[in-house]
Design an enzyme around this catalytic site. Structure first.
Site, PDB file in Angstrom:
ATOM      1  CB  CYS A 148       3.289  16.987   1.836  1.00  0.00           C
ATOM      2  SG  CYS A 148       3.717  15.849   0.550  1.00  0.00           S
ATOM      3  N   GLY A 263       2.870   6.981  14.418  1.00  0.00           N
ATOM      4  CA  GLY A 263       3.318   5.710  15.112  1.00  0.00           C
ATOM      5  C   GLY A 263       2.276   4.987  16.027  1.00  0.00           C
ATOM      6  CB  THR A 285       1.412   3.252   9.402  1.00  0.00           C
ATOM      7  OG1 THR A 285       1.983   4.387   8.998  1.00  0.00           O
ATOM      8  CG2 THR A 285       2.195   2.185   9.222  1.00  0.00           C
TER       9      THR A 285
HETATM   10  C1  LIG Z   1       0.149   6.113   2.131  1.00  0.00           C
HETATM   11  C2  LIG Z   1       0.016   7.492   3.184  1.00  0.00           C
HETATM   12  C3  LIG Z   1      -0.526   8.479   2.198  1.00  0.00           C
HETATM   13  C4  LIG Z   1      -0.817   9.479   3.095  1.00  0.00           C
HETATM   14  N1  LIG Z   1      -1.387  10.628   2.509  1.00  0.00           N
HETATM   15  C5  LIG Z   1      -1.476  11.797   3.144  1.00  0.00           C
HETATM   16  C6  LIG Z   1      -2.220  12.837   2.571  1.00  0.00           C
HETATM   17  O1  LIG Z   1      -2.635  12.748   1.657  1.00  0.00           O
HETATM   18  N2  LIG Z   1      -2.390  14.239   3.229  1.00  0.00           N
HETATM   19  C7  LIG Z   1      -1.740  13.971   4.780  1.00  0.00           C
HETATM   20  O2  LIG Z   1      -1.781  15.203   5.377  1.00  0.00           O
HETATM   21  N3  LIG Z   1      -0.906  13.133   5.255  1.00  0.00           N
HETATM   22  C8  LIG Z   1      -0.848  11.954   4.547  1.00  0.00           C
HETATM   23  N4  LIG Z   1      -0.282  10.839   5.070  1.00  0.00           N
HETATM   24  C9  LIG Z   1       0.290  10.852   6.386  1.00  0.00           C
HETATM   25  C10 LIG Z   1      -0.381  10.470   7.301  1.00  0.00           C
HETATM   26  O3  LIG Z   1      -1.815  11.208   7.446  1.00  0.00           O
HETATM   27  C11 LIG Z   1       0.124  10.597   8.991  1.00  0.00           C
HETATM   28  O4  LIG Z   1       0.324  11.841   8.967  1.00  0.00           O
HETATM   29  C12 LIG Z   1       1.330   9.712   8.999  1.00  0.00           C
HETATM   30  O5  LIG Z   1       1.308   8.507   8.239  1.00  0.00           O
HETATM   31  C13 LIG Z   1       1.816   9.472  10.213  1.00  0.00           C
HETATM   32  O6  LIG Z   1       0.777   8.649  10.872  1.00  0.00           O
HETATM   33  P1  LIG Z   1       0.923   7.048  11.020  1.00  0.00           P
HETATM   34  O7  LIG Z   1       2.195   6.689  11.954  1.00  0.00           O
HETATM   35  O8  LIG Z   1      -0.231   6.635  12.068  1.00  0.00           O
HETATM   36  O9  LIG Z   1       1.006   6.522   9.786  1.00  0.00           O
HETATM   37  C14 LIG Z   1      -0.256   9.693   4.373  1.00  0.00           C
HETATM   38  C15 LIG Z   1       0.559   8.549   4.823  1.00  0.00           C
HETATM   39  C16 LIG Z   1       0.695   7.432   4.230  1.00  0.00           C
HETATM   40  C17 LIG Z   1       1.036   5.864   4.934  1.00  0.00           C
END
Ligand SMILES: Cc1cc2nc3c(=O)[nH]c(=O)nc-3n(C[C@H](O)[C@H](O)[C@H](O)COP(=O)(O)O)c2cc1C
Ligand code: SF4
Ligand code: SF4
Length: 395
Positions: A148, A263, A285
């Site tokens: 986190c 990403g 995202t």
């Molecule tokens: C709004 C939001 C909430 C998220 N909450 C969590 C969470 O509760 N636990 C976690 O491990 N990752 C959390 N993430 C991270 C995502 O699981 C992911 O690892 C990160 O956004 C990168 O992936 P992406 O580029 O596809 O967004 C969160 C991301 C976003 C944008």
């Protein structure tokens, strides 16, 4: 029809695309919608321990988008390079509600999708407690969130702030959890591969590589942070290359499966993750900005491309790019016999090449770009920048 199914740490996925732990998986109904839309699995929002229950209440609003509305083609054309900045710490649920919700999600999706719980503790005792919560559920697997991006700023011994404790945490989870688990790693460490190896040695069944970074944005009128006043999770599709680097480095060094994340925006990005060694791929995202239905578009994109190529199974593509990645030391330098030239008919005289040439090698003559081959460094900037593709690399 190509076979998209994969085995991930003993869990069968009908396809390798997983909705990452985030708002689109915040409760059972949301997880069902993701699986209905085509995702092979879902990672529930993280359950934090009771010591971090502050994180169950979010600032409101809690999302900021930079470079999204500002995209010239918005809203018809969506930006690919934007930032989603957010402070949404964990699941809003306490232990009992979380367990009930995971069971409800599993009941709703059945064998169509893997339901992956996600936990993050602030002490070893709390990790044990959280393992007990998950053991009492029907979850197929669990993600151990040691990543986190703002937990340390909350004053918690968890998330990215606990990256150094990864092997110890993985040991505790390995001893206490009855189902397979994937350790979700942060890229905000000096040596990601060492952390990954530590997690593997301590008993992790898989690795999720890699979480977002943390960031802050300043409003220059008020000289204050935009939004809620603190750092938050910071990321967007521009982190793809960072994620691919992390997965390629880790996948070639560990024997356990890796789930790629960070990403993803289009189906090609999923194939890219598979090619650098990912067994499964997550997205948050893109789901948040494009909706659950993006899964169907990605699946059609991958299937059509594989059919065109004659590829039978996505698992056969795993790691296909790894052998082609060389170390920076081994890159061919200053190759002889290459130069750039402008195709006059295509040049519109915009001058984009002129402003970005730092070798004084290009100028406009009669409204067309002309390159001075003696001065040209063949750096390639004009090749990349020219809006009409008028500049060519010649050998
Ligand atoms: C709004 C939001 C909430 C998220 N909450 C969590 C969470 O509760 N636990 C976690 O491990 N990752 C959390 N993430 C991270 C995502 O699981 C992911 O690892 C990160 O956004 C990168 O992936 P992406 O580029 O596809 O967004 C969160 C991301 C976003 C944008
Ligand atoms: S390749 Fe580089 S040095 Fe040569 S003209 Fe283009 S921008 Fe200038
Ligand atoms: S960027 Fe391309 S189109 Fe514009 S002046 Fe240079 S060569 Fe011509």
């Amino acid at each position: 029809m190509p076979d998209l199914s994969v085995e991930f740490a003993g869990v069968h996925l009908r396809n390798p695309i997983i909705a990452a732990s985030a708002t689109p998986t915040w409760n059972a109904d949301a997880m069902k919608r993701a699986v209905d839309a085509g995702f092979g699995g879902v990672v529930a929002k993280s359950l934090f321990g009771d010591s971090a229950s502050t994180g169950r209440r979010f600032p409101r609003p809690r999302f900021k988008l930079y470079g999204w509305r500002e995209h010239p083609g918005y809203p018809d054309e969506k930006a690919r390079c934007f930032t989603l900045h957010s402070l949404e710490d964990c699941s809003p649920f306490g232990y009992e509600e979380y367990a009930e919700d995971i069971d409800r999600a599993k009941g709703l999706v059945g064998e169509r999708g893997a339901v992956i719980a996600s936990i993050s503790g602030s002490s070893f005792e709390e990790w044990e407690e959280l393992c007990d919560v998950v053991n009492g559920t029907e979850a197929d697997m669990c993600e151990v969130n040691i990543s986190c991006p703002f937990a340390a700023d909350m004053g918690l011994e968890m998330g990215a702030g606990a990256a150094g404790l990864t092997p110890e945490i993985a040991k505790v989870v390995d001893r206490n959890l009855a189902i397979p688990f994937s350790a979700k790693l942060t890229p905000e460490v000096p040596d990601l591969v060492a952390v990954a190896r530590g997690a593997e040695a301590a008993g992790a069944d898989a690795l999720t590589v890699q979480a977002r970074i943390s960031g802050i944005m300043i409003d220059i009128e008020s000289a204050a942070p935009v939004g809620w006043g603190s750092i938050g999770g910071y990321g967007g599709p521009y982190l793809l290359g960072y994620g691919l680097k992390g997965v390629s480095a880790v996948a070639s060094e560990v024997g356990i499966p890796v789930c790629g994340v960070s990403g993803v925006w289009d189906w090609e990005d999923i194939v890219r993750y598979v090619m650098v060694g990912a067994a499964a791929v997550q997205s948050a995202t893109a789901v948040m900005l494009r909706g659950y239905a993006v899964a169907g578009r990605w699946l059609r994109g991958i299937t059509g491309w594989m059919e065109g190529k004659g590829y039978e199974a996505i698992r056969d593509l795993r790691g296909a790019a790894l052998g082609n990645i060389r170390s920076t030391r081994d890159v061919a330098r200053a190759p002889e016999g290459v130069h750039v030239a402008v195709e006059k008919e295509k040049c519109i005289g915009c001058g984009e090449c002129v402003v970005s040439c730092f070798y004084d090698a290009v100028a406009l003559w009669g409204g067309k770009a002309v390159i001075d081959r003696d001065a040209c460094d063949v750096c390639g900037m004009c090749l990349e920048k020219c809006p009409t593709g008028a500049v060519h690399l010649l050998r």
